[in-house]
Scaffold this motif. Sequence first.
Motif, PDB file in Angstrom:
ATOM      1  N   GLU A  89       0.825  -1.195   0.000  1.00 47.52           N
ATOM      2  CA  GLU A  89       0.000   0.000   0.000  1.00 47.52           C
ATOM      3  C   GLU A  89       0.869   1.258   0.000  1.00 47.52           C
ATOM      4  O   GLU A  89       0.554   2.239  -0.674  1.00 47.52           O
ATOM      5  N   LYS A  90       1.956   1.220   0.729  1.00 45.66           N
ATOM      6  CA  LYS A  90       2.871   2.360   0.763  1.00 45.66           C
ATOM      7  C   LYS A  90       3.460   2.621  -0.620  1.00 45.66           C
ATOM      8  O   LYS A  90       3.518   3.758  -1.088  1.00 45.66           O
ATOM      9  N   GLU A  91       3.886   1.559  -1.289  1.00 49.95           N
ATOM     10  CA  GLU A  91       4.455   1.708  -2.617  1.00 49.95           C
ATOM     11  C   GLU A  91       3.411   2.235  -3.616  1.00 49.95           C
ATOM     12  O   GLU A  91       3.716   3.079  -4.471  1.00 49.95           O
ATOM     13  N   ASN A  93       0.912   4.158  -2.847  1.00 52.57           N
ATOM     14  CA  ASN A  93       0.713   5.568  -2.535  1.00 52.57           C
ATOM     15  C   ASN A  93       1.864   6.435  -3.025  1.00 52.57           C
ATOM     16  O   ASN A  93       1.645   7.577  -3.429  1.00 52.57           O
TER      17      ASN A  93
END
Length: 96
Positions: A89-91, A93
């Motif tokens: 999810e971080k990647e 975003n």
Amino acid sequence: MEELLAGHSRTNSLVTALVYYIVRCWREYFARAIAMKFNCFFLMPFTDEFPNYLRNELDSLYENGMNEYFDVKDAKLILQSRRNELLNEKEANLKL
């Protein structure tokens, strides 16, 4: 003469206020120092011994059949999968 007495009372009031301020600051400093010493000398040994105590208690629980209530391997797998989801999810975003 009245001016001299008025000046003396103002000086006396100023010195009194200064003494009260110094005593109040000293009391606050003293209270902080005592609290810090209490934490250092009485609580630090507890924090040094607590991990070993906790480990021994958990080991004794698992020796007595606690494995059926809480499986460490399953918890580790769940946490790792959640971590991977968060990293993905971080990647995603960051790409936005």
